[in-house]
Write a protein that holds these residues in place. Structure first.
Motif, short mmCIF file in Angstrom:
data_model
loop_
_atom_site.label_atom_id
_atom_site.label_comp_id
_atom_site.label_asym_id
_atom_site.label_seq_id
_atom_site.Cartn_x
_atom_site.Cartn_y
_atom_site.Cartn_z
N GLU A 458 97.01 -42.60 -22.85
CA GLU A 458 96.22 -41.44 -22.89
C GLU A 458 96.23 -41.14 -24.67
N PRO A 459 96.12 -41.98 -25.60
CA PRO A 459 96.44 -41.56 -26.78
C PRO A 459 95.81 -40.58 -27.51
N THR A 460 94.38 -40.15 -26.97
CA THR A 460 93.43 -39.09 -27.51
C THR A 460 93.09 -38.03 -26.48
N SER A 461 93.77 -38.03 -25.45
CA SER A 461 93.25 -36.82 -24.38
C SER A 461 93.62 -35.41 -24.78
N ALA A 462 94.68 -35.41 -25.66
CA ALA A 462 95.18 -33.98 -26.13
C ALA A 462 94.39 -33.46 -27.32
N LEU A 463 93.43 -34.43 -28.08
CA LEU A 463 92.88 -34.23 -29.35
C LEU A 463 91.42 -33.67 -29.02
N ASP A 464 90.96 -32.93 -30.09
CA ASP A 464 89.53 -32.32 -30.29
C ASP A 464 88.71 -33.80 -30.38
N VAL A 465 87.25 -33.70 -30.27
CA VAL A 465 86.57 -34.78 -30.45
C VAL A 465 86.50 -35.24 -31.84
N THR A 466 86.61 -34.58 -32.67
CA THR A 466 86.52 -35.15 -34.00
C THR A 466 87.79 -35.93 -34.25
N ILE A 467 88.77 -35.29 -34.00
CA ILE A 467 90.33 -35.91 -34.43
C ILE A 467 90.35 -36.90 -33.50
N GLN A 468 90.07 -37.20 -32.25
CA GLN A 468 89.81 -38.19 -31.38
C GLN A 468 88.94 -39.43 -32.10
N LYS A 469 87.91 -39.10 -32.78
CA LYS A 469 87.28 -40.16 -33.42
C LYS A 469 88.07 -40.96 -34.56
N GLN A 470 88.94 -39.90 -35.07
CA GLN A 470 89.70 -40.61 -36.25
C GLN A 470 90.52 -41.25 -35.76
N VAL A 471 91.32 -41.05 -34.75
CA VAL A 471 92.50 -41.69 -34.37
C VAL A 471 92.08 -43.23 -33.67
N LEU A 472 90.86 -43.10 -32.92
CA LEU A 472 90.39 -44.38 -32.15
C LEU A 472 89.92 -45.11 -33.62
N GLY A 473 89.15 -44.55 -34.46
CA GLY A 473 88.88 -45.52 -35.72
C GLY A 473 90.01 -46.18 -36.26
N LEU A 474 91.09 -45.38 -36.51
CA LEU A 474 92.39 -45.78 -37.01
C LEU A 474 93.13 -47.06 -36.26
N LEU A 475 93.14 -46.94 -34.76
CA LEU A 475 93.74 -47.86 -34.00
C LEU A 475 92.51 -48.84 -34.12
N GLN A 476 91.40 -49.03 -34.24
CA GLN A 476 90.40 -50.12 -34.43
C GLN A 476 90.63 -50.79 -35.83
N HIS A 477 91.03 -50.27 -36.59
CA HIS A 477 91.25 -50.83 -38.16
C HIS A 477 92.57 -51.46 -37.87
N LEU A 478 93.63 -50.94 -37.55
CA LEU A 478 94.83 -51.51 -37.39
C LEU A 478 94.89 -52.91 -36.76
N GLN A 479 93.90 -52.90 -35.59
CA GLN A 479 93.67 -54.01 -34.86
C GLN A 479 92.82 -55.06 -35.29
N ARG A 480 91.96 -54.94 -36.40
CA ARG A 480 91.12 -55.83 -37.20
C ARG A 480 92.26 -56.27 -38.40
N GLU A 481 93.32 -55.52 -38.61
CA GLU A 481 94.07 -55.77 -39.93
C GLU A 481 95.01 -56.56 -39.65
N ARG A 482 95.77 -56.24 -38.51
CA ARG A 482 96.93 -57.01 -37.86
C ARG A 482 96.85 -57.76 -36.67
N GLY A 483 95.88 -57.87 -36.33
CA GLY A 483 95.55 -58.52 -34.80
C GLY A 483 96.29 -58.06 -33.85
N LEU A 484 96.55 -56.75 -33.68
CA LEU A 484 97.39 -56.34 -32.38
C LEU A 484 96.65 -56.22 -31.54
N SER A 485 97.31 -56.22 -30.38
CA SER A 485 96.76 -56.25 -28.81
C SER A 485 97.24 -54.89 -28.35
N TYR A 486 96.27 -54.39 -27.56
CA TYR A 486 96.47 -52.83 -26.86
C TYR A 486 96.37 -53.03 -25.50
#
Length: 538
Positions: A458-486
């Motif tokens: 639940e990495p964004t359930s405690a966050l406001d909608v605008t901050i949630q979007k930023q954090v999810l965007g960061l996770l997507q970027h890290l996945q593309r750059e590093r090949g991470l699995s979630y």
């Protein structure tokens, strides 16, 4: 004052220690109207509501908040200057409040029924027995099953949805003319959220009650409110009917809130024949529980929290696990992290968890976790350098202090935190950062040991909608750059839609449906999945 308004607020200003947090706002609420006050954390929404009843501790409140007469010979009253004794007669009787977190708002030492009955005894002068009977009926009206039994229960013995229903029953006990509802569904699952929303709407119509809804959930506003007022940094920046404000927002901040839905920007799904990072077959987790009667003296029963789960996560892939509280999704994540005993087969990068911490150390470097609430998962006594670099002391003990410091700064830069923004960044403490920034710290702490898979609980359930979007965007970027699995654990269907390649739907410990995420969400086959998706869409 607007003569037709139930509550008329003019030039409301709130300050703490001379620092203003609400800057001269005006709004009206008509009898029977539903007004939503929306904005991010820190915008002043909750302080505004608490100030109306003078419940904001140590607040300096000025302006006007006039409540219309009650039709019993009482004329308009100025809430901000009313004597405390007179105001106590209004709190709970004419204006009631539902707080955000019922577990902290309810008294843990008294049964739910006693707490509801107390309101009736104080405001309606009902005899104790009659008040207790009325409390049971109020619980029944809110849809709690077995209301007589639940009235004898303590708050910790109820689920989150049941506690919220009990709070609503207490607030509505005296049939108030105005209900202040502060984030009444934020901590609830999507289906329970829909039930509470329907309950509030039905009770509002039945009692012709006005509601001031405080929320950052725009879907909730669309479904519930008649009018909306948007707050930014203590100022009302826009007001109007829900359809007009959402259809044609005039203020940039309102447009920013409306445009804050998570976006799906994922790397391509890996090949089906790729070797999995995490593979489970017949995964089962159970707990010992007391057995009723004499049999419980000799042998414990077993509660099966996860029932024979099968799943795979390939390199660069996100597996979303969605379900309500109690579905077993967090238990599944803890088992995957090797933190719970389990049955069946569970392989991480082709290896099994062992029983010794030293034997598992290499696997633990491969798999890290980001928790739901960054404020409670980060030690308030540790600096950023100590928090982020802690994993290196275990997994890279050969590094000296300067090398660990350099790695910590690099990990923080990867999540968008730099010393240019925050001077002396490594020497700061978690309380010096916002919620979204703290979650970035938690992600940096996980990334510094270069894992191949992150468990996101639940990495964004405690966050406001605008901050949630930023954090999810960061996770997507890290996945593309590093090949991470979630492995993404959530009850938010919109987050699954934005983040997941594959999804499994859990209820009562069992996987009811699984498959490619968009296919499952767009054409769900199981009735439970259909219910989840319908509740999310509203």
């Amino acid at each position: 004052m607007n003569e037709s308004a139930l509550l008329s607020v003019r030039d409301l200003r709130v300050a703490f220690g001379g620092k203003a947090v609400v800057h001269g706002i005006d709004f009206d609420i008509a009898p029977g109207e539903k007004l939503a006050l929306v904005g991010e954390s820190g915008s002043g929404k909750t302080v505004t509501a608490l100030s109306l009843l003078r419940l904001a501790l140590n607040a300096e409140v000025t302006g006007s908040a006039r409540l219309a007469g009650n039709g019993e010979g009482e004329g308009p009253r100025e809430l901000l200057s009313l004597p405390e004794r007179a105001l106590r007669g209004i709190r709970g009787k004419e204006i009631a409040m539902i707080f955000q977190e019922p577990m902290t708002a309810l008294n843990s030492l008294y049964t739910v029924g006693d707490q509801i009955a107390e309101v009736l005894e104080l405001h309606e002068a009902l005899p104790r027995r009659a008040a207790q009977e009325a409390a049971v009926q109020l619980l029944a009206d809110t849809g709690i099953p077995e209301p007589q039994r639940r009235a004898r229960a303590f708050p910790h013995q109820l689920s989150g949805g049941q506690r919220q229903r009990a709070m609503i029953a207490m607030a509505l006990a005296c049939k108030p003319r105005l209900l202040l509802a502060d984030e009444p569904t934020t901590a609830l699952d999507v289906t329970v959220r829909a039930q509470i929303l329907e309950l509030l709407a039905g009770l509002q119509r039945q009692h012709q009650m006005a509601v001031l809804l405080i929320t950052h959930d725009l879907n909730l506003v669309r479904r519930f409110a008649d009018r909306v007022a948007v707050m930014e940094q203590g100022q009302l920046v826009e007001q109007g009917g829900v359809a007009s404000v959402f259809g044609d927002p005039q203020h940039p901040y309102t447009r920013k809130l409306i445009d804050s839905r998570p976006e799906r920007r994922l790397p391509p799904a890996p090949a089906l024949d790729a070797a999995p990072i995490l593979a489970a077959q017949g995964l089962q987790v159970s707990y010992p529980v007391p057995r009723p009667g004499v049999a419980g003296w000799f042998r414990k029963g077993r509660f099966v929290a996860v029932q024979g789960a099968d799943f795979r996560i390939r390199p660069g892939e996100t597996l979303g696990v969605v379900g309500e509280s109690g579905s077993g999704k967090s238990t599944l994540a803890l088992a995957a992290l090797g933190l719970l005993p389990y049955g069946g087969h569970l392989d991480i990068a082709g290896q099994r968890w062992r029983t010794s911490s030293t034997g598992d150390r290499a696997l633990r470097r491969q798999m890290q976790v980001v928790f739901q609430d960054p404020f409670s998962s980060l030690s308030p006594r540790m600096t950023v350098e100590q928090i982020v670099g802690e994993g290196l002391t275990v997994h890279a003990p050969e590094l000296d202090g300067a090398a660990r410091r350099a790695r910590a700064l690099a990990a923080l830069a990867d999540v968008g935190l730099t010393e240019a923004q925050f001077p002396a960044l490594l020497d700061r403490y978690p309380h010096e950062f916002s919620g979204g920034q703290r979650q970035r710290l938690a992600i940096a702490r996980a990334l510094i040991v270069e894992p191949r898979l992150l468990v996101l609980d639940e990495p964004t359930s405690a966050l406001d909608v605008t901050i949630q979007k930023q954090v999810l965007g960061l996770l997507q970027h890290l996945q593309r750059e590093r090949g991470l699995s979630y492995l993404l654990i959530t009850h938010d269907v919109e987050v699954i839609r934005a983040m997941a390649h594959q999804v499994i739907v859990m209820k009562d410990g069992a996987i009811l449906e699984s498959g490619e995420a968009l296919r499952v969400l767009d054409a769900p086959e199981h009735p439970y999945t259909q219910k989840l998706v319908a509740a999310a869409l509203g």
